[in-house]
Design a protein around this motif. Structure first.
Motif, PDB file in Angstrom:
ATOM      1  N   GLN A 151       3.632  -0.144   8.682  1.00  0.00           N
ATOM      2  CA  GLN A 151       4.156   1.108   8.131  1.00  0.00           C
ATOM      3  C   GLN A 151       5.675   1.091   8.204  1.00  0.00           C
ATOM      4  OE1 GLN A 151       1.414   2.971  10.617  1.00  0.00           O
ATOM      5  NE2 GLN A 151       0.071   3.574   8.969  1.00  0.00           N
TER       6      GLN A 151
ATOM      7  N   SER B 165       3.102  -0.359   4.213  1.00  0.00           N
ATOM      8  CA  SER B 165       2.929   1.002   3.698  1.00  0.00           C
ATOM      9  C   SER B 165       4.276   1.693   3.753  1.00  0.00           C
ATOM     10  CB  SER B 165       1.886   1.775   4.518  1.00  0.00           C
ATOM     11  OG  SER B 165       0.594   1.494   4.030  1.00  0.00           O
TER      12      SER B 165
ATOM     13  N   ASP C 172      -1.359  -3.547   8.499  1.00  0.00           N
ATOM     14  CA  ASP C 172      -0.693  -2.636   7.566  1.00  0.00           C
ATOM     15  C   ASP C 172       0.589  -2.177   8.268  1.00  0.00           C
ATOM     16  OD1 ASP C 172      -0.029  -0.680   5.701  1.00  0.00           O
ATOM     17  OD2 ASP C 172      -1.361   0.813   6.609  1.00  0.00           O
TER      18      ASP C 172
ATOM     19  N   MET D  93      -2.637   6.563   4.417  1.00  0.00           N
ATOM     20  CA  MET D  93      -2.734   6.465   5.889  1.00  0.00           C
ATOM     21  C   MET D  93      -4.009   7.075   6.473  1.00  0.00           C
ATOM     22  SD  MET D  93       0.210   9.132   7.064  1.00  0.00           S
ATOM     23  CE  MET D  93       0.250  10.817   6.489  1.00  0.00           C
TER      24      MET D  93
ATOM     25  N   ILE E 188      -5.819  -0.841   1.543  1.00  0.00           N
ATOM     26  CA  ILE E 188      -5.652  -1.121   2.976  1.00  0.00           C
ATOM     27  C   ILE E 188      -6.968  -1.622   3.574  1.00  0.00           C
ATOM     28  CG2 ILE E 188      -5.193  -0.072   5.255  1.00  0.00           C
ATOM     29  CD1 ILE E 188      -3.235   1.873   3.723  1.00  0.00           C
TER      30      ILE E 188
ATOM     31  N   ALA F  10       0.885  -1.179   0.000  1.00  0.00           N
ATOM     32  CA  ALA F  10       0.000   0.000   0.000  1.00  0.00           C
ATOM     33  C   ALA F  10       0.919   1.224   0.000  1.00  0.00           C
ATOM     34  CB  ALA F  10      -0.929  -0.053   1.194  1.00  0.00           C
ATOM     35  N   SER F  11       0.706   2.179   0.884  1.00  0.00           N
ATOM     36  CA  SER F  11       1.549   3.385   0.909  1.00  0.00           C
ATOM     37  C   SER F  11       1.175   4.236   2.111  1.00  0.00           C
ATOM     38  CB  SER F  11       1.296   4.201  -0.371  1.00  0.00           C
ATOM     39  OG  SER F  11       1.967   5.445  -0.298  1.00  0.00           O
ATOM     40  N   THR F  12       2.133   5.022   2.599  1.00  0.00           N
ATOM     41  CA  THR F  12       1.775   6.013   3.627  1.00  0.00           C
ATOM     42  C   THR F  12       0.805   7.039   3.024  1.00  0.00           C
ATOM     43  OG1 THR F  12       3.807   7.202   3.084  1.00  0.00           O
ATOM     44  CG2 THR F  12       3.857   5.826   5.061  1.00  0.00           C
TER      45      THR F  12
ATOM     46  N   LYS G 122      -4.743   3.560  -2.654  1.00  0.00           N
ATOM     47  CA  LYS G 122      -3.987   2.928  -1.564  1.00  0.00           C
ATOM     48  C   LYS G 122      -4.850   2.778  -0.312  1.00  0.00           C
ATOM     49  CE  LYS G 122      -0.219   2.233  -3.860  1.00  0.00           C
ATOM     50  NZ  LYS G 122       0.293   0.886  -4.139  1.00  0.00           N
TER      51      LYS G 122
END
Ligand code: NAD
Length: 289
Positions: free
Chosen positions: A266, A209, A264, A137, A188, A132-134, A184
Motif C-alpha cells: 500500500q 495499491s 499488496d 482494500m 488483489i 491495484a488500488s486502496t 481492484k
C-alpha cells in the motif's frame, strides 16, 4: 538462490525486457520512463500510443480478447519483467462511458489474460508487478466470492462469472463506484492466489495499491462518485506523484524484493492504517491493551 542481488547494481534493469501496460499516461508512463533511464528495453502496451520513445509500442485494448491475443503475438518470446499498470476509473473515464463489464474486464479480466499469456515467457526469477488500488482494500470482506472469481478459467469464463454474480456482489458494497472497487479487490485476491502457484516456478507476483495519485485519471474518480471528491489521502495532505508509485513498482520487480511475492504494497503514506486510529479513539484504554 541466484537472483539480481548477486550484482552490485541492486535494481539491475539494464538490458531487461520489460512489458509495461498503460505506458501512455500516468503511473505506467512514469514507470516506462524510469525503466528506460535504467537501461531496460521497454515494450509499451496501451490503447493509446505512448508519447515517449520506447523499444517497441504495441496497441492493445484490454477489454477485447482478440486484441490481447494479437498483442501477445507481437511481444517478444522472452520477457524479464511485467508492469501491469493500465486501468480505468469506473464507468466514466477519459470523456467516455463504459459498461460495468468493461470496467471489470479492463482492470481485472483482460489484465489477467495478458499476464497469463506472458507468464510462459518469463525466466526463472522473473517477476510481475501490477497496480491495484486502496479502493480495493476491503477485499477480505468478500474473500470467498473473490476466490471463486479468481479460480475462473480464462477470459470468457470470468466475464460469465461476473454476469452471474453482479447483483449479489453489488449488495455487499456500500461505497460508490462499485465496479471499480470490485475490479481492484478481484485483482488483489487473484494476485495473492496466483502468487502461491507461481512460487513453484520461481516467478514473483506482487501489487501496489496507490492512494490518491496526481494523474489524468484523478478527476474521473469524483465523476464516478456523483461528484464526491476522493478522500484517499492521509494526514500527509497531498496526493502522490505518478513517479512515487512507479518507483514502488520498480522496487517490487527488482532483486531488492527478491523474496517478496503475493504482497499488496500500500503506497499510501499510511492512509490505510487510518482505521486503527479511529478504533483507538473509540475503544476503552483497557480493551486496547
Ligand atoms: N490516479 C489514482 O488516484 C489511482 C489510485 C489508485 C489506483 N490507480 C490505478 O493506477 C493505474 C494507472 O492509472 P493512472 O492513474 O496512471 O491513470 P491514467 O489514466 O493516467 O493511465 C491509465 C492508462 O491505461 C490505459 N488504458 C485505459 N484503458 C485501456 C484499455 N482498454 N486497454 C489498454 N490500455 C488502457 C490508458 O490509455 C492510460 O495510458 C490504474 O490501474 C488505476 O486504476 C489510480
Amino acid at each position: 538462490m541466484t537472483d539480481d542481488t548477486t550484482t552490485n547494481d541492486l535494481l539491475n534493469y539494464a538490458g531487461k525486457i520489460c512489458v509495461v501496460t498503460g505506458a501512455a499516461s500516468g503511473m505506467g508512463q512514469a514507470a516506462a520512463r524510469l525503466l528506460t533511464g535504467l537501461g531496460a528495453e521497454v515494450i509499451a502496451l496501451d490503447v493509446r500510443e505512448t508519447p515517449d520513445p520506447v523499444a517497441k509500442f504495441i496497441r492493445i485494448d484490454l477489454a477485447d480478447k482478440d486484441s490481447i491475443d494479437a498483442a501477445l503475438a507481437e511481444v517478444p518470446q522472452r520477457v524479464d519483467r511485467v508492469f501491469s499498470c493500465a486501468g480505468i476509473a469506473g464507468t466514466i473515464y477519459a470523456g467516455r462511458t463504459f459498461s460495468e463489464l468493461d470496467v471489470l474486464t479492463i482492470n481485472f479480466i483482460g489484465a489477467r489474460s495478458l499476464i497469463e499469456g506472458l507468464i510462459p515467457r518469463l525466466p526463472r526469477d522473473g517477476s510481475i508487478a501490477l497496480i491495484a488500488s486502496t479502493g480495493g482494500m476491503r477485499w477480505q470482506t468478500r474473500k470467498n466470492l473473490h476466490l471463486d472469481f479468481a479460480r475462473t478459467d480464462g477470459f470468457e469464463a470470468a466475464q460469465r462469472w461476473f454476469g452471474d454474480h453482479r447483483d449479489e456482489l453489488e449488495q455487499t458494497f456500500t461505497g460508490l463506484n462499485f465496479p471499480y472497487m470490485m475490479s481492484k479487490e478481484a485483482l488483489i485476491v487473484w494476485m495473492k492466489y496466483r502468487a502461491y502457484t507461481l512460487s513453484g516456478q520461481r516467478i514473483r507476483l506482487n501489487a501496489i495499491s496507490p492512494a490518491a495519485t496526481d494523474t489524468p485519471m484523478a478527476e474521473d474518480f469524483s465523476r464516478n462518485a456523483n461528484g464526491l471528491r476522493g478522500s484517499h489521502i492521509s494526514e500527509v495532505g497531498v496526493a502522490s506523484t505518478p513517479e512515487q508509485q512507479a518507483r514502488a513498482l520498480i522496487f517490487l520487480n527488482s532483486g531488492l524484493a527478491g523474496y517478496v511475492s503475493g504482497q499488496d504494497l500500500q503506497v499510501d503514506y499510511a492512509f490505510t492504517v487510518k482505521g486503527l486510529h479511529e478504533m483507538a479513539a473509540t475503544e476503552p484504554v483497557d480493551a486496547a491493551r
